[in-house]
Design a protein around this motif. Structure first.
Motif, mmCIF file in Angstrom:
data_model
loop_
_atom_site.group_PDB
_atom_site.id
_atom_site.type_symbol
_atom_site.label_atom_id
_atom_site.label_comp_id
_atom_site.label_asym_id
_atom_site.label_seq_id
_atom_site.Cartn_x
_atom_site.Cartn_y
_atom_site.Cartn_z
ATOM 1 N N GLU A 32 25.722 -27.872 114.100
ATOM 2 C CA GLU A 32 25.064 -27.038 113.644
ATOM 3 C C GLU A 32 22.972 -27.260 114.284
ATOM 4 O OE1 GLU A 32 22.397 -25.360 109.479
ATOM 5 O OE2 GLU A 32 24.119 -26.601 109.283
ATOM 6 N N ALA A 33 23.096 -28.907 114.700
ATOM 7 C CA ALA A 33 21.990 -29.387 115.058
ATOM 8 C C ALA A 33 22.153 -29.151 116.518
ATOM 9 C CB ALA A 33 22.116 -31.272 114.942
ATOM 10 N N LEU A 34 22.921 -28.996 117.094
ATOM 11 C CA LEU A 34 23.097 -28.797 118.984
ATOM 12 C C LEU A 34 22.527 -26.868 118.653
ATOM 13 C CD1 LEU A 34 25.936 -30.290 120.549
ATOM 14 C CD2 LEU A 34 23.278 -30.803 120.398
ATOM 15 N N GLU A 35 23.497 -26.358 117.512
ATOM 16 C CA GLU A 35 22.692 -25.018 118.137
ATOM 17 C C GLU A 35 21.682 -24.950 117.664
ATOM 18 O OE1 GLU A 35 25.143 -22.194 115.083
ATOM 19 O OE2 GLU A 35 27.111 -23.260 116.085
ATOM 20 N N LEU A 36 20.650 -25.384 116.369
ATOM 21 C CA LEU A 36 19.391 -25.216 115.980
ATOM 22 C C LEU A 36 18.468 -25.919 117.103
ATOM 23 C CD1 LEU A 36 19.560 -26.366 111.902
ATOM 24 C CD2 LEU A 36 18.758 -23.935 112.736
ATOM 25 N N LEU A 37 18.420 -26.958 117.552
ATOM 26 C CA LEU A 37 17.542 -26.839 119.229
ATOM 27 C C LEU A 37 17.840 -26.311 119.564
ATOM 28 C CD1 LEU A 37 19.033 -31.114 118.967
ATOM 29 C CD2 LEU A 37 16.974 -30.026 118.643
ATOM 30 N N SER A 38 18.648 -25.224 119.921
ATOM 31 C CA SER A 38 19.192 -24.466 121.198
ATOM 32 C C SER A 38 17.802 -23.416 121.119
ATOM 33 C CB SER A 38 19.837 -24.120 121.289
ATOM 34 O OG SER A 38 19.833 -22.995 120.731
ATOM 35 N N PRO A 52 32.458 -35.363 110.189
ATOM 36 C CA PRO A 52 33.752 -34.900 110.460
ATOM 37 C C PRO A 52 32.506 -33.730 111.483
ATOM 38 C CG PRO A 52 33.000 -33.457 108.479
ATOM 39 C CD PRO A 52 32.121 -35.111 108.694
ATOM 40 N N GLY A 53 33.619 -32.827 112.044
ATOM 41 C CA GLY A 53 34.093 -32.677 113.360
ATOM 42 C C GLY A 53 33.384 -33.244 114.057
ATOM 43 N N LEU A 54 32.313 -33.188 115.284
ATOM 44 C CA LEU A 54 31.161 -33.879 115.855
ATOM 45 C C LEU A 54 30.528 -34.693 115.278
ATOM 46 C CD1 LEU A 54 30.346 -33.145 118.633
ATOM 47 C CD2 LEU A 54 28.935 -31.479 118.081
ATOM 48 N N SER A 55 31.370 -35.485 115.408
ATOM 49 C CA SER A 55 30.405 -37.329 115.353
ATOM 50 C C SER A 55 29.129 -37.275 115.857
ATOM 51 C CB SER A 55 31.059 -38.194 116.035
ATOM 52 O OG SER A 55 30.511 -38.573 117.539
#
Length: 116
Positions: A32-38, A52-55
């Motif tokens: 979610e962080a990577l999506e928001l940063l885009s 969990p998931g992407l560390s």
């Protein structure tokens, strides 16, 4: 931006930062962080190491590997208080590391102001 899989901790940190006058973009996962940063510009990233998931480590590597995001100050934080956890965060590219604490003044005050 603050990134943490614990909704309770995420809300506590966001509330404290807002009281300090910061705008906060919360994310519940590395993905979610990577999506928001885009789509969202941020001045600083507070990133949980263990998720969990992407560390946190992998999220940090992806952020610091991106030309668009690598200069954003990133503080890694975790409940793990051993030296190995700190080294993992710094090796992943974090600009700073702080242990999670019930005393949010440490996180929100000195460290966030230093890199923001």
């Amino acid at each position: 931006m603050t990134v943490d899989d614990s909704l309770t901790y995420l809300h506590e940190v966001a509330a404290q930062l807002r009281e300090e006058g910061y705008d906060v973009v919360p994310a519940r996962s590395g993905e979610e962080a990577l999506e928001l940063l885009s789509v969202q510009t941020v001045d600083c990233i507070l990133l949980d190491l263990v998720m969990p998931g992407l560390s946190g480590q992998e999220t940090c590597r992806r952020i610091k590997g991106s030309v668009a995001w690598r200069d954003i100050p990133l503080i890694m934080h975790t409940a793990l208080e051993e030296q190995g956890a700190m080294i993992e965060g710094i090796n992943a590219g974090a600009d700073d590391y702080i242990a999670k604490s019930s005393d949010l003044e440490v996180l929100c005050g000195a460290r966030a102001r230093a890199v923001a």
